[in-house]
Design a protein around this motif. Structure first.
Motif, PDB file in Angstrom:
ATOM      1  N   TYR A   1      17.062 -36.361  23.169  1.00 22.48           N
ATOM      2  CA  TYR A   1      17.232 -35.156  22.662  1.00 22.48           C
ATOM      3  C   TYR A   1      16.944 -34.380  21.266  1.00 22.48           C
ATOM      4  CZ  TYR A   1      19.996 -30.746  21.761  1.00 22.48           C
ATOM      5  OH  TYR A   1      20.361 -29.568  21.398  1.00 22.48           O
ATOM      6  N   ILE A   2      17.348 -35.290  20.342  1.00 25.23           N
ATOM      7  CA  ILE A   2      17.232 -35.162  18.883  1.00 25.23           C
ATOM      8  C   ILE A   2      15.583 -35.124  18.576  1.00 25.23           C
ATOM      9  CG2 ILE A   2      17.644 -36.035  16.616  1.00 25.23           C
ATOM     10  CD1 ILE A   2      19.978 -34.405  17.338  1.00 25.23           C
ATOM     11  N   TYR A   3      14.825 -36.347  19.225  1.00 21.88           N
ATOM     12  CA  TYR A   3      13.408 -36.494  18.823  1.00 21.88           C
ATOM     13  C   TYR A   3      12.241 -35.545  19.431  1.00 21.88           C
ATOM     14  CZ  TYR A   3      14.608 -40.703  15.914  1.00 21.88           C
ATOM     15  OH  TYR A   3      15.130 -41.435  15.081  1.00 21.88           O
TER      16      TYR A   3
ATOM     17  N   ARG B   1      12.441 -32.331  19.327  1.00 22.75           N
ATOM     18  CA  ARG B   1      12.742 -31.011  18.691  1.00 22.75           C
ATOM     19  C   ARG B   1      12.766 -31.247  17.255  1.00 22.75           C
ATOM     20  NH1 ARG B   1      16.900 -28.683  21.777  1.00 22.75           N
ATOM     21  NH2 ARG B   1      16.318 -30.283  23.237  1.00 22.75           N
ATOM     22  N   ASP B   2      12.523 -30.089  16.434  1.00 19.44           N
ATOM     23  CA  ASP B   2      12.513 -30.129  14.936  1.00 19.44           C
ATOM     24  C   ASP B   2      13.389 -28.866  14.519  1.00 19.44           C
ATOM     25  OD1 ASP B   2      10.593 -28.040  14.948  1.00 19.44           O
ATOM     26  OD2 ASP B   2       8.896 -29.281  13.779  1.00 19.44           O
ATOM     27  N   GLN B   3      13.104 -28.784  13.414  1.00 21.75           N
ATOM     28  CA  GLN B   3      13.967 -27.457  12.609  1.00 21.75           C
ATOM     29  C   GLN B   3      13.371 -26.212  12.782  1.00 21.75           C
ATOM     30  OE1 GLN B   3      12.720 -30.214  11.119  1.00 21.75           O
ATOM     31  NE2 GLN B   3      14.262 -31.341  10.364  1.00 21.75           N
TER      32      GLN B   3
END
Ligand SMILES: Cc1cc2nc3c(=O)[nH]c(=O)nc-3n(C[C@H](O)[C@H](O)[C@H](O)COP(=O)(O)OP(=O)(O)OC[C@H]3O[C@@H](n4cnc5c(N)ncnc54)[C@H](O)[C@@H]3O)c2cc1C
Lengths: 386, 461
Positions: free
Chosen positions: B25-27, B29-31
């Protein structure tokens, strides 16, 4: 999750300032330092929490590990770039743990700790009657109407290293002429780490029990052994009806009774490790340094990460008892003792029984016993008098 | 168990590979505002040898591989467009050498800007490297892979890639190669005089190989710092003012900026000038010469220096500037993305007006500005748009504004930097066919299976 928190979770930019100290030296978030996945950083946790609350990820074991690996050291609070959310970060992580505890979705060591706390009243599953055994042979009175109550806490009462520290502090307080007594078997866990692990109900019960006894005995002023107890009694108990004048023992030695504290000379280079619950949580950085600095012969050397930038020993937020972070080269305690050795100090001074044990074990694990030994501030003062 | 997972775990250890939903999940997407895409694995190597093995495995199995540093590029370049492995390089963060006599450092690619800065401050206080205003966890490798710039880009030679003295890279085949002087002698002092192969890996967004080690120029670090703020209302005079200041050769960093907030700044053009010196006497002289250079503007009362209170100076002399990250909270929404377009200094007025037009059309707030690069050979003009992460409509609007800004930047004669996949398309559409053909052939040669950060720098069908 409180609305106040739910409303701001999406405001984390996940820019990563929270991973470093303000001098950027190295990773300063113990969970991130250990695991290195973005998920274990404070920013990662904020984004995962949002995903979890939105139903985008499930309540997996991994999620539990991620949330319960936070040591609540507040490095992220110190370093975060966003003034309007930074102060809430650790509160939000604790609130997330509360939600997980409510769902009984916690890692086994957390479950075991909370179970021991609710059944035995201490994490060691030892009888309440043994709470005062640390003081045996020291001739310390029970609290009646002395000026101070010396509050020892779970680690000081039952753990071997903690008991040694409690004895050093009590001896020094006696010799300094401080009027104090203890509760012994009537003391209850301060509940600080129970709260940090998200068991708000149990914390409240423990706090009320303590407050009841303290009020019943007419206690007004308290000296704590542990910064964890200091934090709970100073910052949390007032909300539960407990209003006391609270000091950490280093404040008594370093600030209030520095002149009267009996001390000799100790020719040694000493570096001080700031406990998170004294430093970042309560903004007390100088008292232990004053106490140490007042001993003739001591040369104080600072680690590069000190005061607001100190690297946590890894024992905060309940991890001392649950050991979710575990040991190894990237464990905060092992990194920290190597940093202490780099200063050239032969003594690593501590002011918290949890830090004492974490760092003492780390010295052994890193095989640094020849170079440095861990001692608490009172023990160092006592040593100077020998 | 998944056999690929097991093979990766055999290389890096089971603690440093994950295919858990949380990491994916975290990897994914970025900001910024680019859409998320899930990887299959997140892997954290600890050495060049481990990178070689992982890449060789990916190549054999034809699994895409996306190198990642701080993941702070904001434009989605570490989002795995075709799944596969995200290679988080941050365990490779050793500072291998600082050659004080020859003013260069050799670091592993995952070394953060902050750590190198702290290390130099402590062990080599007379030296420093050029620091981007990105959060300090941004890596040296990630910044080089996109032609980053920083606080010495004005005074010390340009983009950070121009400060690179050598590279070690792992090719898609799994081979590790050294580029620059380090390929021939055991020192990392220069990319010249041999054919400059390092350029095949810089500005390529990780599409040609994984950078594992970097030689980096270091520069003197004078003790004293000061900052001046020049203000004018006339954007058309900016180019002239900037060159007057640049040409004194007295300033370290020079940045132009505008912001609608606070309200009393709206409509004003500000130029921040950082000055460093070794002594008070030198500082005085530098400040005076800079002041003299714009005397005509001051005398005509068209512009002038703003007095800065000490607390503000303290904030402004630091690198990186923490308040830039704070910009993410302008909409109380935890996000911003920016178009950074590289363009000539003379384009600033036009670029500024274009920004005003786009932001007013989409009714979004902004911060705009430009950092001078290479003593005025060009600027990195940024259009930063904050957004509210919890408001999908707002995200859509900002995404549209960013796309239009990319187009406009190209129209003006600039080139979007570290741009999103869509921005890359705009560049490739305008690129000479021969140039694109050469890029494609080089990639085919270096990465015949197309595993390196696929989707980037290629015309989308
Ligand atoms: C507040 C803010 C301010 C900023 N200011 C600046 C600034 O002043 N100057 C500036 O230059 N940038 C700036 N940036 C943009 C960006 O954060 C930086 O350029 C940063 O240095 C990128 O590095 P990273 O490690 O985060 O790269 P990542 O985002 O991880 O990667 C960027 C690209 O490089 C590739 N890559 C990463 N590591 C490797 C490797 N080892 N080998 C091959 N390819 C690799 C990735 O695949 C990706 O395509 C800013 C960003 C923010 C949020």
């Amino acid at each position: 999750m409180k609305q106040e928190y739910a409303d701001i979770i999406h405001r984390c930019f996940r820019c990563g300032w929270c991973k470093l100290p303000t001098n950027y030296q190295d990773f300063n978030c113990p969970a991130y330092l250990k695991y290195r996945f973005e998920t274990f950083s404070s920013g990662g946790r904020m984004w995962l929490l949002r995903a979890w609350l939105n139903g985008d990820i499930t309540t997996s074991e991994r999620l539990q590990q991620i949330f319960f690996s936070c040591v609540t050291c507040k490095n992220c609070v110190e370093a975060c770039a966003l003034p309007h959310i930074k102060d809430k970060l650790v509160d939000i992580f604790i609130a997330a743990r509360e939600d997980l505890v409510e769902k009984s979705a916690v890692p086994p060591p957390v479950r075991d700790y909370l179970k021991a706390m609710s059944i035995s009243g201490n994490p060691y599953k030892k009888p309440q009657a043994e709470r005062g055994t640390w003081a045996e042979g020291l001739d310390i009175p029970k609290y009646t109407d002395q000026e101070y109550l010396f509050f020892v806490g779970d680690v000081g009462s039952y753990d071997e290293v903690g008991m040694k520290m409690a004895r050093s502090v009590a001896t020094l307080l006696s010799d300094t002429g401080v009027s104090f007594g203890i509760l012994g078997e009537d003391e209850t866990s301060d509940g600080n780490d129970v709260k940090a692990l998200g068991e708000a109900g149990l914390y409240e019960h423990l706090a009320k029990q303590n407050i009841g006894i303290l009020n019943e005995r007419g206690v007004k002023k308290i000296i704590t052994l542990s910064p964890h107890g200091y934090n709970a009694i100073k910052n949390e108990y007032p909300e539960a009806g407990g209003n006391f004048e609270v000091y950490h023992y280093t404040q008594v030695l370093g600030l209030m009774m520095n002149d009267t504290m009996p001390k000799g000379t100790l020719n040694a280079k000493v570096t001080f490790h700031d406990p998170c619950y004294l430093g970042r949580w309560n903004d007390e950085y100088w008292a232990p340094r004053f106490a140490l600095g007042s001993i003739p012969g001591i040369e104080l050397a600072e680690m590069d990460r000190n005061m607001k930038n100190a690297l946590c020993c890894g024992g905060g937020g309940g991890n001392f008892f649950t050991d979710i972070l575990g040991t190894g080269k990237d464990s905060a305690a092992q990194v920290r003792v190597s940093e202490a050795v780099e200063t050239g100090a032969e003594i690593l001074a501590v002011a918290c029984p949890l830090c004492y044990k974490m760092l003492d074990d780390a010295v052994k694990a890193e095989d640094l016993g020849e170079k440095i030994r861990v001692m608490d501030v009172a023990e160092i003062v006592n040593e100077s008098r020998k | 168990m998944d056999t690929i997972y097991k093979k990766i775990a055999d290389i890096v250890g089971s603690n440093y590979v994950s295919n858990a939903a949380e990491e994916l999940y975290i990897y994914s997407r970025d900001q910024g505002v680019q859409p998320a895409r899930l990887p299959d694995y997140v892997v954290m190597p600890n050495s060049t040898e481990e990178v070689q093995k992982i890449v060789a495995l990916a190549n054999k199995e034809k699994i895409p591989i996306v190198p990642m540093g701080g993941a702070l590029v904001l434009s989605g370049l570490t989002i795995p467009q075709r799944g596969g492995i995200v290679l988080d390089m941050k365990r490779m963060n050793r500072i291998l050498e600082v050659n004080e006599k020859s003013h260069y450092a050799v670091v592993e690619a995952g070394t953060s800007q902050g750590m190198l800065q702290a290390y130099l401050k402590k062990h080599h206080p007379k030296l420093k490297h050029s620091v981007p205003d990105a959060p300090p966890v941004a890596t040296i490798g990630g910044n080089i892979a996109i032609h980053g710039s920083g606080h010495l880009s004005q005074s010390e030679g340009g983009f950070h890639t121009e400060m690179v003295t050598g590279l070690e890279v792992v090719l898609a085949s799994g081979e590790a190669v050294k580029l620059g002087s380090c390929s021939t002698v055991p020192k990392w002092f220069s990319r010249a005089p041999i054919p400059d192969l390092a350029g095949l890996f810089m500005g390529w967004n990780g599409t040609t190989g994984v950078i594992t080690k970097i030689g980096l120029k270091l520069f003197p670090s004078p003790k004293l710092k000061d900052v001046m703020m020049f203000m004018t209302e006339d954007v058309d005079s900016i180019t002239d003012i900037l060159f007057r200041i640049i040409d004194t050769e007295m300033a370290e960093d020079i940045a132009f900026f505008v912001s609608p907030k606070p309200a009393y700044f709206e409509g004003y053009q500000l130029i921040m000038i950082s000055v460093v010196a070794n002594s008070e006497k030198e500082m005085k002289l530098r400040l005076e010469l800079i002041r003299e250079s714009v005397r005509e503007y001051i005398d005509s009362k068209e512009a002038g220096f703003l007095p800065l209170p000490p607390y503000m100076k303290v904030k402004l002399v630091g690198a990186p500037q923490k308040n830039l990250s704070e910009f993410a909270d302008v909409m109380k929404g935890g996000g911003f993305e920016y178009v950074g377009a590289i363009m000539p200094v003379e384009s600033i007025p036009e670029a500024y007006r274009a920004g005003l037009e786009i932001t007013s059309k989409h009714d979004i707030t902004y911060s705009m500005g430009a950092r001078i690069v290479g003593r005025g050979s060009c600027v990195m003009f940024y259009y930063a748009y904050p957004f509210n992460r919890a408001d999908s409509k707002n995200i859509e609007t900002v995404a549209k504004a960013l796309e239009e800004t990319n187009e406009k930047a190209l129209e003006i004669g600039g080139i979007p930097w570290k741009t999103e996949i869509s921005g890359q398309q705009l560049i490739l559409e305008r690129m000479e066919p021969g140039t694109y053909k050469m890029m494609t052939e080089i990639r085919k040669l270096l990465d015949p299976n197309g595993i390196m950060n696929p989707g980037n720098w290629e015309v989308q069908s």
